[in-house]
Scaffold this active site. Sequence first.
Site, PDB file in Angstrom:
ATOM      1  CE  LYS A 198      35.910   4.011  38.519  1.00 26.76           C
ATOM      2  NZ  LYS A 198      35.125   4.484  39.642  1.00 26.76           N
ATOM      3  CD  GLU A 204      36.441  15.334  27.328  1.00 25.78           C
ATOM      4  OE1 GLU A 204      36.263  14.097  27.449  1.00 25.78           O
ATOM      5  OE2 GLU A 204      35.644  16.188  27.757  1.00 25.78           O
ATOM      6  N   GLY A 256      36.589   8.542  40.491  1.00 27.77           N
ATOM      7  CA  GLY A 256      37.575   9.310  39.727  1.00 27.77           C
ATOM      8  C   GLY A 256      38.180  10.455  40.524  1.00 27.77           C
ATOM      9  NE  ARG A 257      33.038  13.394  42.962  1.00 30.32           N
ATOM     10  CZ  ARG A 257      32.227  12.606  42.250  1.00 30.32           C
ATOM     11  NH1 ARG A 257      32.565  12.236  41.018  1.00 30.32           N
ATOM     12  NH2 ARG A 257      31.092  12.169  42.747  1.00 30.32           N
ATOM     13  CD  GLU A 342      32.578  14.834  38.552  1.00 27.82           C
ATOM     14  OE1 GLU A 342      32.669  15.391  37.440  1.00 27.82           O
ATOM     15  OE2 GLU A 342      33.362  13.935  38.894  1.00 27.82           O
ATOM     16  CG  HIS A 373      46.953  42.847  44.254  1.00 23.12           C
ATOM     17  ND1 HIS A 373      47.203  44.144  44.628  1.00 23.12           N
ATOM     18  CD2 HIS A 373      47.625  42.055  45.135  1.00 23.12           C
ATOM     19  CE1 HIS A 373      48.022  44.148  45.678  1.00 23.12           C
ATOM     20  NE2 HIS A 373      48.287  42.893  46.002  1.00 23.12           N
ATOM     21  CE  LYS A 502      31.442  12.357  30.648  1.00 23.56           C
ATOM     22  NZ  LYS A 502      31.748  11.126  31.361  1.00 23.56           N
TER      23      LYS A 502
HETATM   24  O1  LIG Z   1      38.983   8.693  34.430  1.00 27.16           O
HETATM   25  P1  LIG Z   1      37.919   8.824  33.389  1.00 27.16           P
HETATM   26  O2  LIG Z   1      37.070   7.603  33.293  1.00 27.16           O
HETATM   27  O3  LIG Z   1      38.534   9.182  32.063  1.00 27.16           O
HETATM   28  O4  LIG Z   1      36.953   9.978  33.817  1.00 27.16           O
HETATM   29  C1  LIG Z   1      37.392  11.299  33.939  1.00 27.16           C
HETATM   30  C2  LIG Z   1      36.400  12.150  34.663  1.00 27.16           C
HETATM   31  O5  LIG Z   1      35.148  12.124  34.004  1.00 27.16           O
HETATM   32  C3  LIG Z   1      34.085  12.075  34.942  1.00 27.16           C
HETATM   33  O6  LIG Z   1      33.569  10.786  34.958  1.00 27.16           O
HETATM   34  C4  LIG Z   1      32.951  12.978  34.597  1.00 27.16           C
HETATM   35  O7  LIG Z   1      33.342  14.208  34.129  1.00 27.16           O
HETATM   36  C5  LIG Z   1      34.763  12.394  36.266  1.00 27.16           C
HETATM   37  O8  LIG Z   1      34.059  11.941  37.360  1.00 27.16           O
HETATM   38  C6  LIG Z   1      36.074  11.718  36.074  1.00 27.16           C
HETATM   39  O9  LIG Z   1      37.009  12.137  37.023  1.00 27.16           O
END
Ligand SMILES: O=P(O)(O)OC[C@H]1O[C@](O)(CO)[C@@H](O)[C@@H]1O
Length: 536
Positions: A198, A204, A256-257, A342, A373, A502
């Site tokens: 987003k 990452e 995002g979620r 979250e 199990h 972060k």
């Molecule tokens: O889509 P982006 O901006 O890479 O964010 C990834 C994820 O990082 C967060 O902002 C925080 O971990 C989440 O809410 C989101 O889903």
Amino acid sequence: MSDIWNRLSAHRKAQGDRRIDALFAEDTDRAAACTTRADGVVFDWSKTMIDKDARDLLIQLARDRGVEAQRDAMFAGERINETEGRAVLHTALRNLSGSVTVDGQDVMPAVRETHARMSDFARQVRDGSFMGQGGRITDVVNIGIGGSDLGPYMAVLALAPYHDGPRTHFVSNVDGADIADTLKGLNPAKTLVIVASKTFTTIETMTNARTARDWMAGSVDDPAAQFVALSSAVKMTADFGIDGTRVFGFEDWVGGRYSVWGPIGLSLMLAVGPERFDEFLAGGAAMDAHFRTAPLDRNLPVLLALVGIWHHQVCGYPTRAVLPYDNRLLRLPAYLQQLEMESNGKRVAMDGSDLTVASGPVVWGEPGTNGQHAFYQLIHQGTTPVPCEFILAAKGHEPDLAHHHILLAANCLAQSEALMRGRSLDEARALMQAKGLQGPELERQARHRVFPGNRPSTTLLIEQLTPFVLGQIVALYEHRVFVEGVILGINSFDQWGVELGKELALKVEPLLKGDASGGHDASTEALAAEIRALRG
Ligand SMILES: O=P(O)(O)OC[C@H]1O[C@](O)(CO)[C@@H](O)[C@@H]1O
């Protein structure tokens, strides 16, 4: 704490050591009375200690806390995400014929246009009219994390019987092992890389995206031509070199979620095709319609939320287990962990005051029967009750293996029954007697075989895990989280709690590289020194 919370907790106290099975004895209609339905989805919450008075109080709580007004405000595009000043309109992504205005502007034409472009692109990849530089696309790699990974990953696994597009892979972790293991064996010239972010800044995802681009550059002339971007930050996707025709944007009012319904769902659309993807959207929209119109006491997301509130905030059970008896829902617990923790893992209310009740619970789980199990021992005999939320489909997708499915379903029902009934000391003694034990040894062995029972569970029953039903389930949980958030008075749509770690990671990185020292606590400095020494 308001009067209604006090009344709920007094009621719970007054229940004392009454048992769930006693509620069935008192009310022979309980199983039917405590079953809520929405378009074929059946939710049985009878195996809980929610009796008639508790149910009435919980419904009153939802009413008093303004769930209906907040729900209507969300669907109307009001800026209910107050800490970020945003509307919350993921529901608009699955109701394409609808109309929603934000600040006087109809947002739907842009939503429909992006959906049509995504569908065209997915068709072209699937029928081979969009090719890689070495031929038809055989593999898709979605690079994203959190909501840009969990939703599509969960859904692609869930809808495996419908997967007739390219193979789909997911890379999320910044650990190089993730991308290395994923790319191993793939042909760069026939691979499509989706960068799903987003913000297009998540470290990452951007690190993995650059690694994928380097990997591809070793084999094809124009790596960017096989990249797609899904993002709200369209300008940054251009800086990365991705052509606008392969950029699918969305607005900041899609959290995002909550984003699997739009561009972030492209990997799912490529896997199952635009028509199946639209069925998934239709399932979500059907649950929206139910949530908007069903009265509170027959409203599935509301009831699911109230059961959660009862178990965590009223009874004080710290965790909630989600136990899908469906192997293809393998990633649903992880998806729900982000969705619920979250969204509702917050310690202050919308106005900044401290919460006076507990925030959301720890959510965890694993598909049955595997969990049986592994951790069910604790669920049956541990000292802390874990409310269990079973999910079960009446039918599988393998008609030749129907006997497996019956066994699966039998295990699911047996577990909820065993949790409620338990096994008394007398029953355990009888078992030991039958084995020929007697005296103190009989007594000792019997005590180990006692199940306290009276452990609450719910069962969500569906006919079959189709795209439509998956859409219903995901939307159901989204609305459950929303209702719980409204009742707790928190903003379920921000996530400030992920920021500090972060920020500090950026400061620790130079420490590990040996480019900086100081500024951290002694433990962090010492661990960094150990890592530097071990790396040599
Ligand atoms: O889509 P982006 O901006 O890479 O964010 C990834 C994820 O990082 C967060 O902002 C925080 O971990 C989440 O809410 C989101 O889903």
